[in-house]
Design a protein around this motif. Structure first.
Motif, PDB file in Angstrom:
ATOM      1  N   ALA A  25       0.841  -1.206   0.000  1.00 30.81           N
ATOM      2  CA  ALA A  25       0.000   0.000   0.000  1.00 30.81           C
ATOM      3  C   ALA A  25       0.872   1.251   0.000  1.00 30.81           C
ATOM      4  O   ALA A  25       0.574   2.232  -0.696  1.00 30.81           O
ATOM      5  N   THR A  26       1.949   1.220   0.754  1.00 34.00           N
ATOM      6  CA  THR A  26       2.873   2.360   0.805  1.00 34.00           C
ATOM      7  C   THR A  26       3.550   2.540  -0.553  1.00 34.00           C
ATOM      8  O   THR A  26       3.716   3.669  -1.019  1.00 34.00           O
ATOM      9  N   VAL A  27       3.931   1.433  -1.176  1.00 37.26           N
ATOM     10  CA  VAL A  27       4.555   1.505  -2.507  1.00 37.26           C
ATOM     11  C   VAL A  27       3.594   2.158  -3.496  1.00 37.26           C
ATOM     12  O   VAL A  27       3.986   3.021  -4.284  1.00 37.26           O
ATOM     13  N   ALA A  28       2.318   1.775  -3.454  1.00 36.17           N
ATOM     14  CA  ALA A  28       1.325   2.351  -4.372  1.00 36.17           C
ATOM     15  C   ALA A  28       1.153   3.850  -4.132  1.00 36.17           C
ATOM     16  O   ALA A  28       1.071   4.636  -5.090  1.00 36.17           O
ATOM     17  N   GLU A  29       1.118   4.269  -2.864  1.00 39.11           N
ATOM     18  CA  GLU A  29       0.987   5.697  -2.550  1.00 39.11           C
ATOM     19  C   GLU A  29       2.181   6.485  -3.070  1.00 39.11           C
ATOM     20  O   GLU A  29       2.023   7.569  -3.659  1.00 39.11           O
ATOM     21  N   ILE A  30       3.380   5.958  -2.855  1.00 35.25           N
ATOM     22  CA  ILE A  30       4.587   6.642  -3.310  1.00 35.25           C
ATOM     23  C   ILE A  30       4.638   6.684  -4.833  1.00 35.25           C
ATOM     24  O   ILE A  30       5.025   7.699  -5.428  1.00 35.25           O
ATOM     25  N   ALA A  31       4.217   5.609  -5.486  1.00 38.71           N
ATOM     26  CA  ALA A  31       4.206   5.586  -6.954  1.00 38.71           C
ATOM     27  C   ALA A  31       3.261   6.655  -7.498  1.00 38.71           C
ATOM     28  O   ALA A  31       3.600   7.358  -8.465  1.00 38.71           O
ATOM     29  N   ASP A  50      31.389  -4.500  -6.415  1.00 42.60           N
ATOM     30  CA  ASP A  50      30.922  -3.877  -7.653  1.00 42.60           C
ATOM     31  C   ASP A  50      29.406  -3.671  -7.659  1.00 42.60           C
ATOM     32  O   ASP A  50      28.841  -3.271  -8.675  1.00 42.60           O
ATOM     33  N   ARG A  51      28.744  -3.913  -6.548  1.00 42.89           N
ATOM     34  CA  ARG A  51      27.296  -3.689  -6.495  1.00 42.89           C
ATOM     35  C   ARG A  51      26.963  -2.604  -5.471  1.00 42.89           C
ATOM     36  O   ARG A  51      27.779  -2.242  -4.630  1.00 42.89           O
ATOM     37  N   LEU A  52      25.746  -2.125  -5.557  1.00 39.85           N
ATOM     38  CA  LEU A  52      25.232  -1.141  -4.610  1.00 39.85           C
ATOM     39  C   LEU A  52      24.253  -1.842  -3.681  1.00 39.85           C
ATOM     40  O   LEU A  52      23.450  -2.661  -4.132  1.00 39.85           O
ATOM     41  N   VAL A  53      24.300  -1.521  -2.399  1.00 34.00           N
ATOM     42  CA  VAL A  53      23.398  -2.114  -1.421  1.00 34.00           C
ATOM     43  C   VAL A  53      22.498  -1.015  -0.890  1.00 34.00           C
ATOM     44  O   VAL A  53      22.969   0.049  -0.492  1.00 34.00           O
ATOM     45  N   LEU A  54      21.200  -1.287  -0.903  1.00 31.65           N
ATOM     46  CA  LEU A  54      20.229  -0.321  -0.405  1.00 31.65           C
ATOM     47  C   LEU A  54      20.382  -0.165   1.104  1.00 31.65           C
ATOM     48  O   LEU A  54      20.395  -1.143   1.845  1.00 31.65           O
ATOM     49  N   VAL A  55      20.472   1.093   1.557  1.00 37.73           N
ATOM     50  CA  VAL A  55      20.548   1.383   2.981  1.00 37.73           C
ATOM     51  C   VAL A  55      19.194   1.890   3.461  1.00 37.73           C
ATOM     52  O   VAL A  55      18.674   1.445   4.476  1.00 37.73           O
ATOM     53  N   GLU A  56      18.602   2.802   2.699  1.00 34.53           N
ATOM     54  CA  GLU A  56      17.310   3.368   3.071  1.00 34.53           C
ATOM     55  C   GLU A  56      16.559   3.778   1.804  1.00 34.53           C
ATOM     56  O   GLU A  56      17.148   4.284   0.867  1.00 34.53           O
ATOM     57  N   GLY A  57      15.235   3.514   1.804  1.00 37.07           N
ATOM     58  CA  GLY A  57      14.409   3.919   0.675  1.00 37.07           C
ATOM     59  C   GLY A  57      13.798   2.765  -0.091  1.00 37.07           C
ATOM     60  O   GLY A  57      13.563   2.867  -1.300  1.00 37.07           O
ATOM     61  N   LEU A  58      13.501   1.681   0.602  1.00 40.23           N
ATOM     62  CA  LEU A  58      12.948   0.487  -0.051  1.00 40.23           C
ATOM     63  C   LEU A  58      11.655   0.795  -0.800  1.00 40.23           C
ATOM     64  O   LEU A  58      11.482   0.396  -1.951  1.00 40.23           O
ATOM     65  N   HIS A  59      10.724   1.512  -0.171  1.00 35.86           N
ATOM     66  CA  HIS A  59       9.435   1.787  -0.803  1.00 35.86           C
ATOM     67  C   HIS A  59       9.595   2.692  -2.026  1.00 35.86           C
ATOM     68  O   HIS A  59       8.907   2.510  -3.034  1.00 35.86           O
ATOM     69  N   ARG A  60      10.512   3.647  -1.947  1.00 38.69           N
ATOM     70  CA  ARG A  60      10.763   4.509  -3.121  1.00 38.69           C
ATOM     71  C   ARG A  60      11.360   3.694  -4.269  1.00 38.69           C
ATOM     72  O   ARG A  60      10.971   3.866  -5.428  1.00 38.69           O
ATOM     73  N   LEU A  61      12.281   2.766  -3.932  1.00 43.39           N
ATOM     74  CA  LEU A  61      12.888   1.916  -4.955  1.00 43.39           C
ATOM     75  C   LEU A  61      11.827   1.036  -5.612  1.00 43.39           C
ATOM     76  O   LEU A  61      11.757   0.943  -6.850  1.00 43.39           O
TER      77      LEU A  61
END
Length: 171
Positions: A25-31, A50-61
């Motif tokens: 639901a949060t993902v849909a609101e942010i989208a 060689d990769r990036l690891v998400l620290v914060e912002g899962l729902h935005r991603l």
């Protein structure tokens, strides 16, 4: 503060622990918000080889993925600074409060059980006395004193404890 830059979404690894906190639901609101006004807050990522690891912002991603985006606005943070915020349950003051509330609940349950037991004993005792009197033919006099005065029921837990201390009972 580092400047936001654009990162390819496919190169961002999301740790399993963070995936568990995903709320659709949060993902849909942010989208929806991103469709209207765009991405306002960058995500935080750190380098891991060689990769990036998400620290914060899962729902935005996840919102960007749902919208079909291939890149996302983010900030690269140092690994030392990339410690995730402690979850509410991991904070010591929350655990202390939880223990305190459990103790209070236990005391309340013990008090209610003692009151229920006393009430049932009073009820059973009155019933036996009536049966005994009727069997012997003795009429009861409601104004007659039994020699003991009943203490009024305490109105609070502290009053109950004081009453127990005064009568020498266990509390």
């Amino acid at each position: 503060m580092p400047q936001p830059e654009t990162f390819p979404i496919e190169n961002i690894f999301v740790p399993t622990k963070q995936k568990k906190a995903l709320n659709s639901a949060t993902v849909a609101e942010i989208a929806e918000s991103m469709l209207d006004i765009g991405q306002q807050t960058p995500i935080s990522v750190r380098r891991d080889g060689d990769r990036l690891v998400l620290v914060e912002g899962l729902h935005r991603l996840e919102a960007c993925k749902a919208l079909g985006e291939t890149t996302i606005l983010g900030v690269l943070v140092a690994a030392e600074l990339a410690q995730p915020k402690p979850l509410l349950a991991e904070r010591p003051e929350v655990e202390t409060e939880r223990i305190k509330m459990a103790r209070l609940k236990q005391l309340r349950l013990e008090k209610e059980a003692a009151e229920a037991s006393a009430a049932s004993l009073r009820g059973a005792g009155a019933g036996e006395a009536l049966r005994a009197r009727s069997a012997t033919g003795v009429r009861s006099n409601p104004k007659a004193s039994t020699g003991r005065t009943a203490k009024p029921a305490p109105k609070s837990l502290s009053a109950w404890i004081d009453q127990q201390k005064g009568s020498g009972g266990r509390y």
